[in-house]
Scaffold this motif. Structure first.
Motif, PDB file in Angstrom:
ATOM      1  N   TRP A  97     -17.458 -21.066  -8.577  1.00 53.40           N
ATOM      2  CA  TRP A  97     -18.769 -20.796  -7.985  1.00 53.40           C
ATOM      3  C   TRP A  97     -18.679 -21.006  -6.486  1.00 53.40           C
ATOM      4  CZ3 TRP A  97     -22.431 -18.322 -10.363  1.00 53.40           C
ATOM      5  CH2 TRP A  97     -22.488 -18.364 -11.752  1.00 53.40           C
ATOM      6  N   PRO A  98     -19.109 -20.027  -5.689  1.00 55.37           N
ATOM      7  CA  PRO A  98     -19.021 -20.197  -4.236  1.00 55.37           C
ATOM      8  C   PRO A  98     -19.853 -21.351  -3.703  1.00 55.37           C
ATOM      9  CG  PRO A  98     -20.150 -18.152  -4.779  1.00 55.37           C
ATOM     10  CD  PRO A  98     -19.640 -18.721  -6.063  1.00 55.37           C
ATOM     11  N   ASP A  99     -20.924 -21.727  -4.408  1.00 55.60           N
ATOM     12  CA  ASP A  99     -21.742 -22.829  -3.900  1.00 55.60           C
ATOM     13  C   ASP A  99     -21.075 -24.185  -4.092  1.00 55.60           C
ATOM     14  OD1 ASP A  99     -22.116 -22.832  -6.651  1.00 55.60           O
ATOM     15  OD2 ASP A  99     -24.287 -23.058  -6.551  1.00 55.60           O
ATOM     16  N   SER A 100     -19.943 -24.226  -4.816  1.00 52.01           N
ATOM     17  CA  SER A 100     -19.203 -25.483  -4.942  1.00 52.01           C
ATOM     18  C   SER A 100     -18.259 -25.698  -3.758  1.00 52.01           C
ATOM     19  CB  SER A 100     -18.418 -25.524  -6.253  1.00 52.01           C
ATOM     20  OG  SER A 100     -17.376 -24.557  -6.259  1.00 52.01           O
ATOM     21  N   ILE A 101     -18.135 -24.700  -2.890  1.00 50.35           N
ATOM     22  CA  ILE A 101     -17.276 -24.794  -1.710  1.00 50.35           C
ATOM     23  C   ILE A 101     -18.158 -25.208  -0.541  1.00 50.35           C
ATOM     24  CG2 ILE A 101     -15.561 -23.618  -0.280  1.00 50.35           C
ATOM     25  CD1 ILE A 101     -14.873 -23.890  -3.307  1.00 50.35           C
ATOM     26  N   GLU A 102     -18.211 -26.515  -0.287  1.00 54.08           N
ATOM     27  CA  GLU A 102     -19.153 -27.059   0.674  1.00 54.08           C
ATOM     28  C   GLU A 102     -18.592 -27.254   2.076  1.00 54.08           C
ATOM     29  OE1 GLU A 102     -20.487 -30.671  -1.141  1.00 54.08           O
ATOM     30  OE2 GLU A 102     -21.377 -29.610  -2.839  1.00 54.08           O
ATOM     31  N   ASP A 103     -17.257 -27.378   2.179  1.00 52.29           N
ATOM     32  CA  ASP A 103     -16.680 -27.683   3.492  1.00 52.29           C
ATOM     33  C   ASP A 103     -15.197 -27.303   3.499  1.00 52.29           C
ATOM     34  OD1 ASP A 103     -15.364 -29.716   2.047  1.00 52.29           O
ATOM     35  OD2 ASP A 103     -16.809 -31.232   2.675  1.00 52.29           O
ATOM     36  N   GLY A 104     -14.543 -27.617   4.599  1.00 52.47           N
ATOM     37  CA  GLY A 104     -13.126 -27.282   4.758  1.00 52.47           C
ATOM     38  C   GLY A 104     -12.231 -27.938   3.729  1.00 52.47           C
ATOM     39  N   THR A 105     -12.599 -29.118   3.255  1.00 53.85           N
ATOM     40  CA  THR A 105     -11.815 -29.792   2.224  1.00 53.85           C
ATOM     41  C   THR A 105     -11.800 -28.970   0.948  1.00 53.85           C
ATOM     42  OG1 THR A 105     -12.322 -31.955   3.166  1.00 53.85           O
ATOM     43  CG2 THR A 105     -11.609 -31.913   0.869  1.00 53.85           C
ATOM     44  N   HIS A 106     -12.956 -28.404   0.581  1.00 55.11           N
ATOM     45  CA  HIS A 106     -13.039 -27.568  -0.616  1.00 55.11           C
ATOM     46  C   HIS A 106     -12.254 -26.266  -0.427  1.00 55.11           C
ATOM     47  CE1 HIS A 106     -16.533 -30.213  -1.374  1.00 55.11           C
ATOM     48  NE2 HIS A 106     -16.144 -30.080  -2.624  1.00 55.11           N
ATOM     49  N   VAL A 107     -12.309 -25.688   0.758  1.00 53.75           N
ATOM     50  CA  VAL A 107     -11.526 -24.483   1.032  1.00 53.75           C
ATOM     51  C   VAL A 107     -10.036 -24.800   0.881  1.00 53.75           C
ATOM     52  CG1 VAL A 107     -10.875 -22.782   2.778  1.00 53.75           C
ATOM     53  CG2 VAL A 107     -13.276 -23.436   2.513  1.00 53.75           C
ATOM     54  N   ALA A 108      -9.614 -25.955   1.373  1.00 55.80           N
ATOM     55  CA  ALA A 108      -8.207 -26.370   1.225  1.00 55.80           C
ATOM     56  C   ALA A 108      -7.832 -26.515  -0.246  1.00 55.80           C
ATOM     57  CB  ALA A 108      -7.958 -27.673   1.986  1.00 55.80           C
ATOM     58  N   ASP A 109      -8.761 -27.012  -1.070  1.00 57.40           N
ATOM     59  CA  ASP A 109      -8.512 -27.114  -2.514  1.00 57.40           C
ATOM     60  C   ASP A 109      -8.265 -25.736  -3.113  1.00 57.40           C
ATOM     61  OD1 ASP A 109      -9.077 -29.863  -2.307  1.00 57.40           O
ATOM     62  OD2 ASP A 109     -11.127 -29.637  -3.088  1.00 57.40           O
ATOM     63  N   VAL A 110      -9.082 -24.761  -2.730  1.00 56.16           N
ATOM     64  CA  VAL A 110      -8.938 -23.398  -3.246  1.00 56.16           C
ATOM     65  C   VAL A 110      -7.603 -22.806  -2.800  1.00 56.16           C
ATOM     66  CG1 VAL A 110      -9.873 -21.047  -3.189  1.00 56.16           C
ATOM     67  CG2 VAL A 110     -11.421 -23.000  -3.406  1.00 56.16           C
ATOM     68  N   LEU A 111      -7.245 -23.013  -1.534  1.00 57.85           N
ATOM     69  CA  LEU A 111      -5.967 -22.497  -1.043  1.00 57.85           C
ATOM     70  C   LEU A 111      -4.797 -23.156  -1.764  1.00 57.85           C
ATOM     71  CD1 LEU A 111      -6.706 -22.259   2.776  1.00 57.85           C
ATOM     72  CD2 LEU A 111      -6.532 -20.386   1.120  1.00 57.85           C
ATOM     73  N   ARG A 112      -4.900 -24.440  -2.037  1.00 56.32           N
ATOM     74  CA  ARG A 112      -3.850 -25.144  -2.789  1.00 56.32           C
ATOM     75  C   ARG A 112      -3.715 -24.545  -4.195  1.00 56.32           C
ATOM     76  NH1 ARG A 112      -4.499 -31.147  -4.952  1.00 56.32           N
ATOM     77  NH2 ARG A 112      -2.602 -31.259  -6.201  1.00 56.32           N
ATOM     78  N   PHE A 113      -4.852 -24.317  -4.864  1.00 55.00           N
ATOM     79  CA  PHE A 113      -4.819 -23.730  -6.196  1.00 55.00           C
ATOM     80  C   PHE A 113      -4.219 -22.328  -6.164  1.00 55.00           C
ATOM     81  CE2 PHE A 113      -6.742 -21.062  -9.476  1.00 55.00           C
ATOM     82  CZ  PHE A 113      -6.261 -21.707 -10.597  1.00 55.00           C
TER      83      PHE A 113
END
Length: 146
Positions: free
Chosen positions: A89-105
């Motif tokens: 869900w895009p609303d679970s991506i709140e900040d740069g830390t979450h974006v980094a999680d997505v990139l890691r995945f």
């Protein structure tokens, strides 16, 4: 990329089918912060050293979910599905830390399959020929985005 528009974002791996799920699961067991298998109302965490094949527990006509957490971000795959596909869900991506999680995945998923992993928007019809928002190519080790 992660603006809230009522639709999920999909992460898929190119040129895969359901035979690739076991290698993905082996890789995610080693790299994910948490794996949880939902088969009906029951859920259980999958430990890194767990050798059980959860895919064998899916009954015909039923759907199961593999939830994966990297950092603070959860992604999920609803199985069975032809090919490797996860949603978030895009609303679970709140900040740069979450974006980094997505990139890691995205990186770990592409690495697991040895093929490019692509993040796209999902449409109501499920048509996946949309331009990629982010792509990770394990052959080159590069990540590109719109």
């Amino acid at each position: 990329m992660f603006y809230v528009d009522g639709s999920l974002r999909d992460i898929t791996v190119t040129d895969t089918d359901d035979t690739h799920w076991n290698q993905v699961l082996r890789h995610l067991r080693a790299t994910a912060d948490q794996l949880t298998w939902y088969n009906g109302p029951e859920a259980h965490d999958i430990a890194p050293d767990d050798t059980e094949d959860p895919f064998a527990t899916i009954e015909d006509g039923c759907t199961a979910t593999l939830a994966v957490r990297y950092g603070h971000t959860w992604l999920s795959a609803h199985l069975p599905v032809d090919g490797i596909e996860f949603s978030l869900w895009p609303d679970s991506i709140e900040d740069g830390t979450h974006v980094a999680d997505v990139l890691r995945f995205l990186t770990e998923l592409g690495t697991a399959c040895g093929r490019p992993a692509v993040l796209t928007a999902e449409t109501v019809t499920g048509h996946h020929q949309l331009p990629p928002l982010i792509t990770y190519d394990p052959a080159t080790g590069t990540t590109t985005h719109l």
